[in-house]
Scaffold this motif. Structure first.
Motif, PDB file in Angstrom:
ATOM      1  N   UNK A 596      39.349 -24.590  64.885  1.00  0.00           N
ATOM      2  CA  UNK A 596      38.085 -23.842  64.838  1.00  0.00           C
ATOM      3  C   UNK A 596      37.511 -23.850  63.430  1.00  0.00           C
ATOM      4  N   UNK A 597      38.381 -23.666  62.444  1.00  0.00           N
ATOM      5  CA  UNK A 597      37.919 -23.679  61.058  1.00  0.00           C
ATOM      6  C   UNK A 597      37.366 -25.045  60.682  1.00  0.00           C
ATOM      7  N   UNK A 598      38.051 -26.112  61.101  1.00  0.00           N
ATOM      8  CA  UNK A 598      37.594 -27.469  60.792  1.00  0.00           C
ATOM      9  C   UNK A 598      36.262 -27.754  61.496  1.00  0.00           C
ATOM     10  N   UNK A 599      36.161 -27.386  62.767  1.00  0.00           N
ATOM     11  CA  UNK A 599      34.923 -27.632  63.526  1.00  0.00           C
ATOM     12  C   UNK A 599      33.760 -26.835  62.958  1.00  0.00           C
ATOM     13  N   UNK A 600      34.048 -25.619  62.503  1.00  0.00           N
ATOM     14  CA  UNK A 600      32.977 -24.783  61.950  1.00  0.00           C
ATOM     15  C   UNK A 600      32.365 -25.449  60.715  1.00  0.00           C
ATOM     16  N   UNK A 601      33.199 -25.877  59.783  1.00  0.00           N
ATOM     17  CA  UNK A 601      32.662 -26.496  58.577  1.00  0.00           C
ATOM     18  C   UNK A 601      32.062 -27.866  58.875  1.00  0.00           C
ATOM     19  N   UNK A 602      32.569 -28.558  59.897  1.00  0.00           N
ATOM     20  CA  UNK A 602      31.959 -29.822  60.299  1.00  0.00           C
ATOM     21  C   UNK A 602      30.527 -29.596  60.779  1.00  0.00           C
ATOM     22  N   UNK A 603      30.342 -28.567  61.594  1.00  0.00           N
ATOM     23  CA  UNK A 603      28.987 -28.248  62.063  1.00  0.00           C
ATOM     24  C   UNK A 603      28.107 -27.779  60.911  1.00  0.00           C
ATOM     25  N   UNK A 604      28.698 -27.058  59.927  1.00  0.00           N
ATOM     26  CA  UNK A 604      27.912 -26.620  58.769  1.00  0.00           C
ATOM     27  C   UNK A 604      27.438 -27.809  57.935  1.00  0.00           C
ATOM     28  N   UNK A 605      28.292 -28.841  57.824  1.00  0.00           N
ATOM     29  CA  UNK A 605      27.882 -30.044  57.089  1.00  0.00           C
ATOM     30  C   UNK A 605      26.735 -30.741  57.819  1.00  0.00           C
ATOM     31  N   UNK A 606      26.855 -30.808  59.128  1.00  0.00           N
ATOM     32  CA  UNK A 606      25.777 -31.442  59.913  1.00  0.00           C
ATOM     33  C   UNK A 606      24.480 -30.659  59.747  1.00  0.00           C
ATOM     34  N   UNK A 607      24.565 -29.343  59.771  1.00  0.00           N
ATOM     35  CA  UNK A 607      23.365 -28.527  59.582  1.00  0.00           C
ATOM     36  C   UNK A 607      22.776 -28.712  58.187  1.00  0.00           C
ATOM     37  N   UNK A 608      23.640 -28.889  57.179  1.00  0.00           N
ATOM     38  CA  UNK A 608      23.128 -29.140  55.832  1.00  0.00           C
ATOM     39  C   UNK A 608      22.393 -30.470  55.767  1.00  0.00           C
ATOM     40  N   UNK A 609      22.940 -31.511  56.450  1.00  0.00           N
ATOM     41  CA  UNK A 609      22.240 -32.799  56.499  1.00  0.00           C
ATOM     42  C   UNK A 609      20.920 -32.675  57.226  1.00  0.00           C
ATOM     43  N   UNK A 610      20.917 -31.910  58.314  1.00  0.00           N
ATOM     44  CA  UNK A 610      19.667 -31.702  59.057  1.00  0.00           C
ATOM     45  C   UNK A 610      18.663 -30.955  58.200  1.00  0.00           C
ATOM     46  N   UNK A 611      19.137 -29.970  57.415  1.00  0.00           N
ATOM     47  CA  UNK A 611      18.224 -29.224  56.544  1.00  0.00           C
ATOM     48  C   UNK A 611      17.607 -30.137  55.489  1.00  0.00           C
ATOM     49  N   UNK A 612      18.418 -31.057  54.931  1.00  0.00           N
ATOM     50  CA  UNK A 612      17.850 -32.011  53.971  1.00  0.00           C
ATOM     51  C   UNK A 612      16.839 -32.924  54.613  1.00  0.00           C
ATOM     52  N   UNK A 613      17.128 -33.391  55.830  1.00  0.00           N
ATOM     53  CA  UNK A 613      16.167 -34.253  56.534  1.00  0.00           C
ATOM     54  C   UNK A 613      14.883 -33.492  56.842  1.00  0.00           C
ATOM     55  N   UNK A 614      15.036 -32.258  57.288  1.00  0.00           N
ATOM     56  CA  UNK A 614      13.857 -31.456  57.597  1.00  0.00           C
ATOM     57  C   UNK A 614      13.026 -31.215  56.346  1.00  0.00           C
ATOM     58  N   UNK A 615      13.703 -30.965  55.241  1.00  0.00           N
ATOM     59  CA  UNK A 615      12.978 -30.757  53.987  1.00  0.00           C
ATOM     60  C   UNK A 615      12.183 -31.995  53.598  1.00  0.00           C
ATOM     61  N   UNK A 616      12.779 -33.163  53.778  1.00  0.00           N
ATOM     62  CA  UNK A 616      12.072 -34.405  53.454  1.00  0.00           C
ATOM     63  C   UNK A 616      10.877 -34.609  54.374  1.00  0.00           C
ATOM     64  N   UNK A 617      11.063 -34.338  55.680  1.00  0.00           N
ATOM     65  CA  UNK A 617       9.952 -34.487  56.617  1.00  0.00           C
ATOM     66  C   UNK A 617       8.839 -33.489  56.320  1.00  0.00           C
ATOM     67  N   UNK A 618       9.209 -32.290  55.924  1.00  0.00           N
ATOM     68  CA  UNK A 618       8.181 -31.314  55.548  1.00  0.00           C
ATOM     69  C   UNK A 618       7.425 -31.773  54.318  1.00  0.00           C
ATOM     70  N   UNK A 619       8.139 -32.411  53.411  1.00  0.00           N
ATOM     71  CA  UNK A 619       7.461 -32.945  52.227  1.00  0.00           C
ATOM     72  C   UNK A 619       6.425 -33.993  52.622  1.00  0.00           C
ATOM     73  N   UNK A 620       6.832 -34.861  53.554  1.00  0.00           N
ATOM     74  CA  UNK A 620       5.893 -35.889  54.019  1.00  0.00           C
ATOM     75  C   UNK A 620       4.723 -35.247  54.736  1.00  0.00           C
ATOM     76  N   UNK A 621       5.010 -34.277  55.592  1.00  0.00           N
ATOM     77  CA  UNK A 621       3.949 -33.665  56.389  1.00  0.00           C
ATOM     78  C   UNK A 621       2.988 -32.864  55.533  1.00  0.00           C
ATOM     79  N   UNK A 622       3.477 -32.221  54.500  1.00  0.00           N
ATOM     80  CA  UNK A 622       2.637 -31.322  53.715  1.00  0.00           C
ATOM     81  C   UNK A 622       1.958 -32.005  52.538  1.00  0.00           C
ATOM     82  N   UNK A 623       2.554 -33.083  52.011  1.00  0.00           N
ATOM     83  CA  UNK A 623       2.068 -33.613  50.740  1.00  0.00           C
ATOM     84  C   UNK A 623       1.494 -35.022  50.797  1.00  0.00           C
TER      85      UNK A 623
END
Length: 738
Positions: A596-623
């Motif tokens: 459970x501990x390993x899966x939790x941090x694995x999902x947190x890493x995936x969410x961090x990658x998704x957050x970076x991708x979303x941030x980049x897409x927002x940059x494209x969309x806004x700027x």
């Protein structure tokens, strides 16, 4: 005197009474003159300039000489009479008259000097109101010393008159001091305060104050106060006022002693004045004092004996366990009864009050450090343990169960067999402190690893920008090449960070695993580890594949991407303060918690990658917007439209066009001036749009409509619509509406 006796027997001239009398008178006069010169240092010093102690000493010596002269004369006369000699036919009154008068004058001078010495203490006291009496006595002294005659000349009778005036003024001052003391004593509210006043005047050692009368008044006042104190005793003896931080029994004894002190202090001062106690009025006070003393002693002895009996009951409380637990929430408390603390406090106060203390109470008081030290340490340790449990996060609450179980098992003897009189009390408390400190340090290390090696890396990943943004315009081929380089660099960094976070998670899991050891079989007799490789065959390899090789084999690949349930706040609090003493924590529980501990941090890493991708897409969309101008205004077409000013845009040339990366400068409201009717004709303004930004109106031009928005350029001139909206008049260009 022997020479005069012999001369009078042989010499015919001195054998007559007249001549003998004249000789004796001359001797007396010479003694007077000699004494006078001795006192005034042969008239080199004035009599009143001589210090009073020195003057009295000289007067005493002169008196001693004259008395010796008189005694020798009388002795010689007696010897002559006894030896049948012819006696001197002289008058002793005539001989000694001058001496007697001189001695009387010396006595008066001595009285004045003694008066000065007696009342000189008034110069050194700070009693307000006494200074006027001191001034009266000093004034009388100055008056008599300022006379021009010789005070040692006994023939001058003016001195006697002045002396009588001096005595009268001194007596007036003494009477005034008596009345002053009486006035001060009548203003005092209690006998004790009157005693304090009289003590100050008693230190003056002035007999003129007649303090015995005042002390008799104190005795009468004390009798009235004892009647009032008896009423206070009857009203408050059931529930007296106990000073703060005093135990009950000692507080009652202190209270009753305070009552006794109010009547005892004045009585102790009266005991040294037997003449006062012998008075009829003081006898009533003494009898009532003895009556109150008996009541007070009985009260104190009754409560002291009751405390003696209570000590034996408290003795049983020392055999109680040192801790108790609230089974609903598993909250541990120090089970030190307040009666034990009260016993220690009572014993210490009994010693201060000089009362007898039982042996058991004395033993407990002497060993209070052995009781209170472990109790205080245990209380602070349990507070730290509760703080540790409250800090457990939903991520670690399950895997920390076996650590909480270790502490619960360590605390179990304190709930039953470890008491306050156990020999190993201090050692046991020290072991509990060490265990809780170990668990606390362990969990703090886990949190530090999570914060420094996992969460910070995740935060940096989520802030990545996957878009290449050049500082200067570049060609499309160069843009593509730099974008590929950026992608490779980002892939390398992300892989490195992912490996670091994975190692951190595995280190955390291994820290938990290292603390546990498991038997080959579980509580139900089933094997928990996989068979050796040589024993695997086609019939058992599938079932054996689900078993771990050892305790470090926790990875289960089919569970890596599963959703982890985190307990909500209310459930988390229940789990934090739960009693884990009787739980079975076996290998499969550990594997599930680690996974459970390993899966939790694995999902947190995936969410961090998704957050970076979303941030980049927002940059494209806004700027990233495609336009050909540098400074633009963006007007929304919604009801509450906003205007945005872009400036300092960055260009990326693409063939003949450019890609703009404008930065938002401001957001404004869009205002449209609608067509108006004039002489049955509908008129429409050519420039009917203005922008309102922060309360200011701006003229816009070259507006173009896009999907969901209008884009305009700021104009440098004022428009007709701007002036009309501002409330002024304007010349406007119009064209007729269709």
């Amino acid at each position: 005197m022997v020479a005069i006796r012999n001369v009078s027997k042989t010499a015919h001239y001195f054998n007559t009474p007249v001549n003998v009398t004249g000789l004796m008178v001359k001797i007396s006069n010479q003694l007077t003159i000699t004494s006078k010169n001795y006192i005034t240092d042969s008239e080199h010093r004035s009599l009143w300039d001589i210090p009073s102690p020195e003057l009295i000493e000289k007067i005493e010596k002169c008196k001693e000489v004259m008395e010796n002269y008189k005694s020798i004369y009388m002795h010689t006369v007696d010897e002559m009479k006894n030896s049948n000699e012819r006696p001197w036919i002289v008058s002793s009154v005539y001989i000694f008259t001058c001496l007697e008068k001189f001695l009387q004058r010396l006595e008066k001078v001595k009285w004045i000097a003694n008066t000065e010495i007696t009342y000189s203490i008034l110069d050194r006291i700070m009693i307000s109101g006494m200074e006027r009496f001191n001034a009266m006595i000093k004034g009388a002294r100055i008056t008599i010393s300022s006379q021009l005659y010789d005070p040692l000349n006994y023939r001058i009778e003016t001195f006697d008159t002045d002396f009588e005036k001096f005595v009268k003024e001194v007596e007036e001052a003494e009477v005034g001091m008596q009345q002053f003391v009486k006035l001060l004593s009548t203003e005092c509210p209690s006998a004790e305060s009157v005693m304090l006043v009289l003590k100050r005047f008693e230190a003056l050692n002035l007999e003129c104050l007649c303090l015995d009368r005042r002390y008799l008044e104190v005795a009468e006042m004390l009798e009235k106060e004892m009647f009032l104190l008896k009423d206070v005793y009857n009203e408050e003896r059931g529930n007296p006022f106990i000073p703060r931080n005093l135990p009950p029994v000692a507080g009652r004894i202190v209270w009753i002693r305070s009552i006794f002190k109010k009547i005892d202090l004045p009585m102790q001062a009266l005991k040294v004045r037997q003449c006062v106690l012998a008075h009829k009025k003081a006898q009533r006070t003494v009898r009532y004092y003895n009556y109150m003393n008996g009541i007070i002693c009985h009260y104190e002895m009754a409560y002291h004996k009751a405390w003696f009996d209570y000590v034996e009951e408290v003795r049983c409380l020392l055999n109680a366990p040192i801790m108790s637990i609230n089974k609903d929430e598993a909250l541990y408390n120090v089970n030190l009864d307040r009666a034990i603390l009260q016993l220690i406090s009572e014993t210490e106060w009994m010693w201060k009050l000089f009362l007898e203390v039982p042996n058991m109470a004395a033993t407990v008081a002497y060993c209070k450090d052995r009781l209170l030290g472990p109790a205080t340490t245990l209380k602070l340790t349990l507070q730290r343990f509760d703080k540790l449990r409250a800090s457990l996060t939903p991520v670690f609450i399950n895997i920390m169960r076996f650590r909480l179980q270790e502490v619960s098992i360590m605390l179990k003897p304190a709930l039953s067999i470890v008491t306050w009189i156990s020999e190993n009390l201090e050692d046991y408390v020290e072991k509990v402190c060490m265990k809780i400190k170990e668990v606390e340090t362990f969990f703090n290390m886990i949190l530090d690893i999570e914060e420094l090696r996992i969460l910070q890396e995740m935060s940096s990943i989520s802030e990545f920008l996957y878009i290449y943004v050049p500082d200067d315009p570049v060609s499309s081929y160069e843009f593509l090449e730099e974008s590929n380089k950026l992608r490779s660099e980002i892939e390398r960094i992300l892989e490195k960070k992912s490996v670091c976070m994975e190692r951190a998670v595995i280190d955390i899991i291994n820290m938990f695993i290292d603390l546990l050891d498991f038997e080959p079989t579980d509580s139900k007799g089933r094997r928990v580890f996989q068979l050796p490789p040589e024993k695997l065959n086609d019939t058992n390899w599938r079932t054996e594949g689900f078993l771990p090789i050892d305790k470090w084999d926790f990875i289960q690949f089919h569970k890596i991407y599963r959703t982890i349930y985190l307990a909500p706040e209310d459930v988390l609090k229940t789990l934090q303060f739960r009693n884990y003493e009787n739980i079975r924590y076996e290998l499969h529980h550990l594997r599930n918690d680690c996974m459970d501990l390993f899966s939790y941090y694995n999902s947190k890493i995936i969410l961090a990658l998704v957050a970076g991708s979303k941030r980049s897409l927002d940059f494209v969309r806004q700027n990233i917007l495609r336009f050909t101008t540098i400074s633009l205004i963006f007007l929304l077409t919604t009801t509450s439209a906003r205007v945005t000013d872009y400036s300092k845009a960055k260009y990326i040339p693409i063939v003949d066009g450019r890609i703009l990366f404008p930065k938002i400068k401001s957001a404004c409201n869009k205002i449209t001036v609608f067509p108006v009717s004039h002489h049955d004709t509908t008129l429409r303004l050519k420039d009917n749009v203005v922008a309102e930004c922060d309360g200011k109106l701006h003229t816009v031009e070259n507006c173009s409509l896009a999907a969901g928005a209008t884009f305009c350029r700021l104009a440098r001139r004022k428009s007709c619509a701007q002036e009309l909206y501002a409330g002024g008049t304007a010349h406007c260009e119009i064209h007729q509406s269709d």
